[in-house]
Design a protein around this motif. Structure first.
Motif, PDB file in Angstrom:
ATOM      1  N   THR A 124       1.309  -1.098   0.089  1.00  0.00           N
ATOM      2  CA  THR A 124      -0.222  -0.234   0.097  1.00  0.00           C
ATOM      3  C   THR A 124       0.766   1.505   0.184  1.00  0.00           C
ATOM      4  O   THR A 124       1.567   1.713   0.888  1.00  0.00           O
ATOM      5  CB  THR A 124      -0.925   0.113   1.419  1.00  0.00           C
ATOM      6  N   ILE A 125       0.576   2.005  -1.131  1.00  0.00           N
ATOM      7  CA  ILE A 125       1.868   3.685  -0.194  1.00  0.00           C
ATOM      8  C   ILE A 125       1.035   4.587  -1.473  1.00  0.00           C
ATOM      9  O   ILE A 125      -0.533   4.161  -2.021  1.00  0.00           O
ATOM     10  CB  ILE A 125       3.023   2.987  -2.645  1.00  0.00           C
ATOM     11  N   LYS A 126       1.001   5.646  -1.039  1.00  0.00           N
ATOM     12  CA  LYS A 126       0.259   6.677  -1.220  1.00  0.00           C
ATOM     13  C   LYS A 126       0.247   7.220  -2.482  1.00  0.00           C
ATOM     14  O   LYS A 126       1.826   7.305  -2.732  1.00  0.00           O
ATOM     15  CB  LYS A 126       0.491   7.686  -0.035  1.00  0.00           C
ATOM     16  N   ILE A 127      -0.600   7.157  -2.970  1.00  0.00           N
ATOM     17  CA  ILE A 127      -0.474   7.809  -4.372  1.00  0.00           C
ATOM     18  C   ILE A 127      -0.003   9.519  -4.414  1.00  0.00           C
ATOM     19  O   ILE A 127      -0.112  10.693  -4.289  1.00  0.00           O
ATOM     20  CB  ILE A 127      -2.143   8.340  -5.499  1.00  0.00           C
ATOM     21  N   ASP A 128       1.170   9.398  -5.846  1.00  0.00           N
ATOM     22  CA  ASP A 128       1.542  10.836  -5.993  1.00  0.00           C
ATOM     23  C   ASP A 128       0.383  12.362  -6.615  1.00  0.00           C
ATOM     24  O   ASP A 128       0.027  12.650  -7.253  1.00  0.00           O
ATOM     25  CB  ASP A 128       2.798  11.215  -6.929  1.00  0.00           C
ATOM     26  N   GLU A 177      -8.175  12.697  -9.019  1.00  0.00           N
ATOM     27  CA  GLU A 177      -7.856  13.483  -8.016  1.00  0.00           C
ATOM     28  C   GLU A 177      -8.143  12.749  -7.673  1.00  0.00           C
ATOM     29  O   GLU A 177      -9.394  12.982  -6.549  1.00  0.00           O
ATOM     30  CB  GLU A 177      -8.719  14.297  -8.848  1.00  0.00           C
ATOM     31  N   PRO A 178      -7.551  11.962  -6.739  1.00  0.00           N
ATOM     32  CA  PRO A 178      -8.039  11.398  -5.416  1.00  0.00           C
ATOM     33  C   PRO A 178      -8.200  11.759  -3.742  1.00  0.00           C
ATOM     34  O   PRO A 178      -7.384  13.039  -3.814  1.00  0.00           O
ATOM     35  CB  PRO A 178      -7.433  10.033  -5.108  1.00  0.00           C
ATOM     36  N   THR A 179      -9.268  11.988  -2.894  1.00  0.00           N
ATOM     37  CA  THR A 179      -9.191  12.595  -1.962  1.00  0.00           C
ATOM     38  C   THR A 179      -9.412  11.462  -0.832  1.00  0.00           C
ATOM     39  O   THR A 179      -9.990  10.535  -1.124  1.00  0.00           O
ATOM     40  CB  THR A 179     -10.623  13.440  -1.828  1.00  0.00           C
ATOM     41  N   TRP A 180      -8.828  11.767   0.383  1.00  0.00           N
ATOM     42  CA  TRP A 180      -8.597  11.032   1.206  1.00  0.00           C
ATOM     43  C   TRP A 180      -8.282   9.826   1.608  1.00  0.00           C
ATOM     44  O   TRP A 180      -7.485  10.232   1.242  1.00  0.00           O
ATOM     45  CB  TRP A 180     -11.124  10.691   1.544  1.00  0.00           C
ATOM     46  N   ILE A 181      -9.508   8.762   2.022  1.00  0.00           N
ATOM     47  CA  ILE A 181      -8.028   7.158   2.031  1.00  0.00           C
ATOM     48  C   ILE A 181      -8.044   7.206   0.501  1.00  0.00           C
ATOM     49  O   ILE A 181      -7.305   6.138   0.267  1.00  0.00           O
ATOM     50  CB  ILE A 181      -9.303   6.151   2.843  1.00  0.00           C
ATOM     51  N   TRP A 182      -8.372   7.478  -0.853  1.00  0.00           N
ATOM     52  CA  TRP A 182      -8.530   6.941  -2.125  1.00  0.00           C
ATOM     53  C   TRP A 182      -6.858   7.136  -2.830  1.00  0.00           C
ATOM     54  O   TRP A 182      -6.561   6.947  -3.684  1.00  0.00           O
ATOM     55  CB  TRP A 182      -9.451   7.035  -3.249  1.00  0.00           C
ATOM     56  N   LYS A 183      -6.478   8.221  -1.329  1.00  0.00           N
ATOM     57  CA  LYS A 183      -4.676   8.617  -1.673  1.00  0.00           C
ATOM     58  C   LYS A 183      -4.151   7.193  -1.599  1.00  0.00           C
ATOM     59  O   LYS A 183      -2.704   7.294  -2.109  1.00  0.00           O
ATOM     60  CB  LYS A 183      -4.207   9.206  -0.969  1.00  0.00           C
ATOM     61  N   TRP A 184      -4.372   6.607  -1.302  1.00  0.00           N
ATOM     62  CA  TRP A 184      -3.479   4.931  -0.687  1.00  0.00           C
ATOM     63  C   TRP A 184      -4.549   3.829  -2.507  1.00  0.00           C
ATOM     64  O   TRP A 184      -3.324   3.003  -2.106  1.00  0.00           O
ATOM     65  CB  TRP A 184      -4.016   4.083   0.373  1.00  0.00           C
ATOM     66  N   GLY A 185      -5.462   4.599  -3.086  1.00  0.00           N
ATOM     67  CA  GLY A 185      -5.455   3.509  -4.245  1.00  0.00           C
ATOM     68  C   GLY A 185      -6.951   3.091  -3.778  1.00  0.00           C
ATOM     69  O   GLY A 185      -7.932   3.489  -3.123  1.00  0.00           O
ATOM     70  N   ARG A 186      -6.732   1.577  -4.343  1.00  0.00           N
ATOM     71  CA  ARG A 186      -8.449   1.424  -4.548  1.00  0.00           C
ATOM     72  C   ARG A 186      -8.719   0.744  -2.969  1.00  0.00           C
ATOM     73  O   ARG A 186      -8.942  -0.572  -3.363  1.00  0.00           O
ATOM     74  CB  ARG A 186      -9.195   0.804  -6.212  1.00  0.00           C
TER      75      ARG A 186
END
Length: 525
Positions: free
Chosen positions: A238-242, A290-299
């Motif tokens: 699990t890697i945070k999205i740039d 354009e992810p926000t909240w927990i979706w910055k870590w992907g699906r």
């Protein structure tokens, strides 16, 4: 630290004694919002079935939101083998615990699993029991876990129990009261800045516990990115999205699957359902980079245990009586799969009170009969028998008896997996909210009449909605098509036409009453 497991919870008939209903409402220690209407699944067999159906992946990190007294937490830690694991605990504890937990009851003798008294009376015995567990075989006589949840047992790398009620954490998960009273050990309300350290269970090092309020929007990301679990997140992939680069964020969303799952047991009251509705809609924009909240870590997967009324709205298909705005958004944004306890009723009446096993169609719904029948032919419609004591607080009332199974479970499970691509874009998110809210207010009206609710002059849009031209997204909609019967592709056409209308209402561009990022407000119908 001695590794092992949490002591098992008491017999189902004793839950009300050790976990009074008030503990689900009160929070304490500065947590400022109460949570009435909470109902937790406590039957170990059903919790194991839920976890097995969830299909935990290697090195998975699971955040158990509203963990309560920890019944689901224990099954998650055991990989769906809590039944067998608790029996092994009893084998290890028999010769050590000084208190006899066999109690005379009406109709015979009932023996409780050897806790929760261990937290209160035999705390000193726990390390010895955990040491004895090493000598207990993986299968003990009477181990019935296999029959409840077939398949290999995969245990998560880490489970984080996130719960606002301090008393439940103390009595159910063994968090010392002095730890909760110490400054800096609570998740700061609204700010999402704490705690300094997550509490690590002395019984199972794979369990971290945080006392805080999931209601506030910043708190859940603060838990996920806490330094205490950073190493475990990396190990889970699990890697945070740039988010600074939309192209990289879009590629990450499409090609990377994080082994991170949220398990949620929200309140059945309107504010609990509103919370889940906002979480569902918050994924809009993530597929576009354009992810926000927990979706910055992907699906990230969402495994929810919701009330039967909300389950019916989330699962409803076009043409069904419970089809609503929430149904359309859920299926447009997620792949949806039922989880135990299962009891799906096709075309159930509103509020889930009257269960109809057969498909029922109003005259206006006949066009969808074939689609619905094909959908249910491909779906697992098996049902789990449940009893009032399988849930805590139990649904006691005039219509309930501990000797009679429930007509339908008060809690039903769903797995929501975000779609890689979705028809709902970030630029049209508010138009979708507006159009669905207005048109689904009268779901039996044909779209040619429902469109009038959009605004003055909206009837001029009907030819564009009916047109087969490729100028607009989605599928054309006939003038007699009933709002409740329309597919997601047809709603995409209506939304796109309204969004490009030069007289589009201001509300359709920025909804003041729907706040998808703040954690407050919003309707879910």
């Amino acid at each position: 630290m001695v590794s092992g497991r949490l002591p098992p919870l008491p017999h189902l008939s004793w839950f009300a004694t050790h976990f009074p209903r008030a503990q689900f409402v009160r929070t304490g220690f500065g947590i400022d919002r109460t949570w009435s209407g909470r109902v937790a699944l406590v039957n170990k067999h059903l919790c194991d079935k839920f976890v097995k159906a969830l299909k935990i992946r290697e090195n998975e990190v699971i955040v158990d939101v509203f963990a309560g007294h920890g019944a689901m937490t224990r099954s998650l830690l055991a990989g769906g083998d809590e039944v067998g694991s608790s029996q092994r605990w009893e084998q290890a504890a028999k010769s050590l615990l000084a208190v006899d937990y066999t109690t005379a009851r009406k109709g015979g003798t009932v023996k409780s699993p050897l806790l929760p008294f261990a937290w209160l009376e035999d705390r000193e015995a726990i390390p010895k029991i955990l040491e004895n567990l090493k000598n207990v075989p993986s299968e003990v006589p009477g181990d019935s876990s296999a029959e409840n949840a077939p398949g290999p047992t995969v245990k998560p790398r880490l489970v984080v129990a996130f719960e606002p009620s301090a008393s439940l954490l103390i009595r159910g998960l063994g968090v010392p009261e002095e730890y909760l009273r110490a400054e800096g050990n609570l998740l700061l309300e609204r700010e999402g800045k704490g705690p300094e350290r997550l509490y690590q269970s002395t019984c199972d090092p794979r369990l971290r516990i945080v006392c805080g309020q999931p209601y506030y929007w910043n708190n859940l990301p603060a838990v996920i990115e806490h330094e205490d679990i950073a190493e475990d997140l990396v190990a889970s992939g699990t890697i945070k999205i740039d988010t600074d680069s939309p192209d990289k964020a879009r590629e990450h969303w499409q090609n990377h699957t994080p082994h991170l799952t949220l398990v949620i047991q929200p309140s059945h009251k309107p504010f609990g359902e509103s919370l889940v509705s906002q979480w569902i809609a918050s994924v809009i924009g993530a597929a576009e980079g354009e992810p926000t909240w927990i979706w910055k870590w992907g699906r990230v997967r969402l495994a929810v245990l919701v009330s039967k009324t909300m389950y019916d709205r989330m699962m409803a298909q076009p043409g069904e009586l419970s089809n609503s705005k929430l149904s359309i958004l859920t299926h447009a944004l997620y792949d949806v799969k039922p989880l135990p306890p299962r009891h799906h009723s096709p075309n159930v009446l509103n509020k889930g009170r009257k269960v109809k096993d057969e498909l029922r169609f109003l005259p206006s719904q006949s066009a969808r009969e074939g689609d619905l029948q094909a959908y249910y032919d491909a779906m697992d419609l098996s049902r789990d028998e449940t009893w009032p004591l399988d849930f805590n607080p139990s649904p006691w009332g005039e219509s309930y008896s501990s000797k009679v199974p429930l007509e339908r479970p008060d809690v039903l499970g769903l797995l929501l997996e975000p779609k890689v691509e979705t028809v709902i874009t970030s630029t049209q998110r508010y138009t979708w909210e507006y159009v669905l809210r207005k048109c689904m207010a009268k779901p039996l009206h044909p779209i040619s009449r429902a469109i009038h609710a959009i605004g003055f002059g909206a009837d001029k849009l009907i030819p564009l909605i009916e047109s087969v031209s490729s100028e607009y997204k989605g599928d054309p909609v006939g003038p007699k098509e009933v709002a409740r019967d329309m597919s997601i592709a047809q709603w995409a056409r209506v939304v796109d036409v309204v969004d490009k209308w030069k007289y589009k209402p201001v509300e359709a561009s920025s909804l003041a009453h729907v706040v998808l990022k703040s954690g407050r407000g919003g309707d879910d119908d």
